[in-house]
Design an enzyme around this catalytic site. Structure first.
Site, PDB file in Angstrom:
ATOM      1  N   GLU A 152     -21.054  41.744  38.305  1.00  0.00           N
ATOM      2  CA  GLU A 152     -20.306  42.182  38.342  1.00  0.00           C
ATOM      3  C   GLU A 152     -18.843  42.230  37.901  1.00  0.00           C
ATOM      4  OE1 GLU A 152     -21.015  46.412  39.151  1.00  0.00           O
ATOM      5  OE2 GLU A 152     -22.447  46.794  38.793  1.00  0.00           O
ATOM      6  N   GLU A 355     -29.548  45.668  38.815  1.00  0.00           N
ATOM      7  CA  GLU A 355     -29.580  46.994  39.906  1.00  0.00           C
ATOM      8  C   GLU A 355     -29.765  48.982  38.973  1.00  0.00           C
ATOM      9  OE1 GLU A 355     -25.073  47.247  41.097  1.00  0.00           O
ATOM     10  OE2 GLU A 355     -25.495  45.203  42.395  1.00  0.00           O
TER      11      GLU A 355
HETATM   12  C1  BGP Z   1     -22.190  48.046  41.908  1.00  0.00           C
HETATM   13  C2  BGP Z   1     -22.211  47.030  42.464  1.00  0.00           C
HETATM   14  C3  BGP Z   1     -22.811  47.214  44.173  1.00  0.00           C
HETATM   15  C4  BGP Z   1     -23.071  49.077  44.466  1.00  0.00           C
HETATM   16  C5  BGP Z   1     -23.272  49.678  43.646  1.00  0.00           C
HETATM   17  C6  BGP Z   1     -23.160  51.011  43.236  1.00  0.00           C
HETATM   18  O1  BGP Z   1     -20.998  47.794  41.283  1.00  0.00           O
HETATM   19  O2  BGP Z   1     -22.715  45.605  41.990  1.00  0.00           O
HETATM   20  O3  BGP Z   1     -22.205  46.596  45.091  1.00  0.00           O
HETATM   21  O4  BGP Z   1     -21.372  49.309  44.990  1.00  0.00           O
HETATM   22  O5  BGP Z   1     -22.540  49.451  42.276  1.00  0.00           O
HETATM   23  O6  BGP Z   1     -21.689  51.917  43.434  1.00  0.00           O
HETATM   24  P1  BGP Z   1     -21.461  52.817  44.546  1.00  0.00           P
HETATM   25  O7  BGP Z   1     -21.685  52.185  45.945  1.00  0.00           O
HETATM   26  O8  BGP Z   1     -19.903  53.122  44.135  1.00  0.00           O
HETATM   27  O9  BGP Z   1     -22.098  53.972  44.085  1.00  0.00           O
END
Ligand code: BGP
Length: 454
Positions: A152, A355
């Site tokens: 990201e 993800e």
């Molecule tokens: C993405 C990242 C992850 C994870 C996920 C959920 O942006 O790659 O590391 O954190 O989002 O986001 P959050 O934890 O802010 O809900």
């Protein structure tokens, strides 16, 4: 491949152990009431137990990241003890017939390099990133064939603590720095693609992008144009550099109008063009609805992920038709299909969903976690992916976020994503025990049936 994801700083803990160094995440202040990352899900001490759960659910692959400062505490010197942890993890996965997918860089960055030269603002950062990657390719390349270069990048650039930028930086100055860092990051990703193929025969490597895929708020052409502009300026600007080695005209004009374009060199652009990735990773959670903004002056976006308006270009709009998560994120499963189709049409590269998941406050009842809301979310998204595959789109796999509960990037331990519940909260570590949620049994069945009934 049916998989699942985590990242090192969010799951491992053990920050003070085995000569690990200090990272950006150890240094910036946390929101009040929210845990730091020092214990996280204690995966560093419970790795074997966690891999046994991955085997039990039936994962084909597991996406994890290495902690740069565990392996190179000051960003430069090698720490054998850190390397041994990932040796053990990779061996445990291999023994369980789970394909490792290794993310080289997932937000966690050595504080020593930030102090020394300002991190990605300096060209020297490229050499240090490549030194890390070289070490990983040589050490693990005989067992790891799937690599993610940078996680990201867009969300790295827009969140100051991830870049090591001062909290007060904003506006044009923020963006000038972010653009310079973006140029170095893209160059680093291209060079690491090349290095990967030199050192690891048969490897696949690609970035994990986060396409939000804006949808126009109405059928008015100006809203369609606003959605197009959003997608170029907020999402595709990095993939265009990664996959085609170019700045799209709209984006380049945006940069030049504000005088924030980086000094590009022809030899760098050639490196970008000559070293595209082998696949595109997609991190998909939510999407956004936009309409045209008639406001006069076109300003600079500055920092922050979800900018509500870029005056004169787009404005985000609430979409009342969509349900939202407990954290206010609109749920739009079709968005993952749009992302897969759109990115494949643009780049003709296979897609790996790196993800995808739902963050929620889970509420255990006598040791059980009835997370039907998560099952509904995951089933709906998997259905869209299956439709893409049925249409002939090459989707390599699905790695929901996250395999196990871990510390959210910005919301601490209250916002959970895992198939496995970790018994701790923000203020109390409890026993850190592992409990299978209903979604664990659901996914176990889906994998056993190879997704046939989704
Ligand atoms: C993405 C990242 C992850 C994870 C996920 C959920 O942006 O790659 O590391 O954190 O989002 O986001 P959050 O934890 O802010 O809900």
């Amino acid at each position: 491949m049916f998989g699942a994801s985590t990242s090192s700083f969010q799951v491992e803990g053990g920050t003070g152990e085995d000569d690990r160094g200090i990272s950006n995440y150890d240094c910036f202040p946390k929101k009040p009431g929210i845990t730091d990352f020092s214990v996280a899900s204690d995966h560093y001490h419970r790795m074997e137990e966690d891999v046994a759960l991955m085997a039990e659910i039936g994962l084909d692959c597991y996406r994890f990241s290495v902690s740069w400062v565990r392996i190179m505490p000051d960003g430069k010197t090698v720490n054998e003890k850190g390397l041994r942890f990932y040796d053990r993890l990779i061996d445990a996965l291999t023994a369980a017939r789970i394909t490792p997918i290794l993310t080289i860089y997932h937000f966690e960055y050595p504080q020593a390099l930030l102090n020394r030269y300002g991190g990605w603002l300096s060209r020297e950062s490229i050499d240090d990133y490549l030194a890390l990657a070289r070490l990983l390719f040589i050490r693990y390349g005989n067992r790891v064939k799937h690599w993610v270069s940078i996680n990201e990048q867009d969300h790295l650039l827009k969140i100051p603590e991830r870049m090591g930028f001062p909290a007060e930086l904003n506006g044009v100055e923020y963006e000038r720095k972010a653009q310079l860092a973006n140029y170095h990051l893209c160059l680093a990703a291209a060079l690491v693609n090349r290095l990967c193929h030199e050192l690891v025969p048969g490897a696949f490597i690609g970035p994990a992008a986060n396409p939000l895929q804006a949808i126009p708020a109405s059928s008015k052409p100006e809203d369609y144009l606003a959605a197009m502009a959003y997608n170029e300026l907020e999402c595709n600007y990095i993939l265009e550099l990664n996959c085609r080695g170019r700045y799209v005209p709209l984006y380049w004009k945006y940069l030049c109008d504000r005088g924030i374009q980086p000094d590009t060199r022809e030899e760098d652009m050639k490196i970008l063009r000559d070293n595209p990735p082998n696949f595109i990773g997609i991190n998909y959670y939510t999407s956004i609805t936009v309409e045209a903004s008639e406001a006069g002056k076109i300003q600079c976006r500055g920092r922050g992920i979800m900018l509500q308006e870029l005056p004169g270009v787009y404005r985000t709009r609430e979409n009342k038709k969509l349900p939202v998560s407990e954290w206010g994120w609109p749920i739009r499963p079709e968005g993952i299909k749009i992302a897969i189709m759109e990115l494949y049409h643009r780049y003709q590269l296979p897609i790996l969903v790196t993800e995808n998941g739902l963050g929620n406050r889970d509420r255990p009842e006598n040791g059980a976690i009835h997370d039907d809301y998560r099952i509904d979310y995951l089933r709906a998204h998997l259905h869209e992916i299956k439709e893409c595959i049925d249409l002939g789109y090459p989707v390599l796999g699905w790695c929901p976020w996250s395999f196990i509960d871990l510390v959210s990037g910005r919301e601490g331990m209250g916002k959970r994503y895992g198939f496995v519940y970790v018994n701790r909260d923000n203020n109390d570590l409890k026993d850190l025990g592992r409990y299978k949620k209903d979604s664990f049994y659901w996914y176990q069945r889906v994998i056993a049936e190879r997704g046939r009934y989704i």
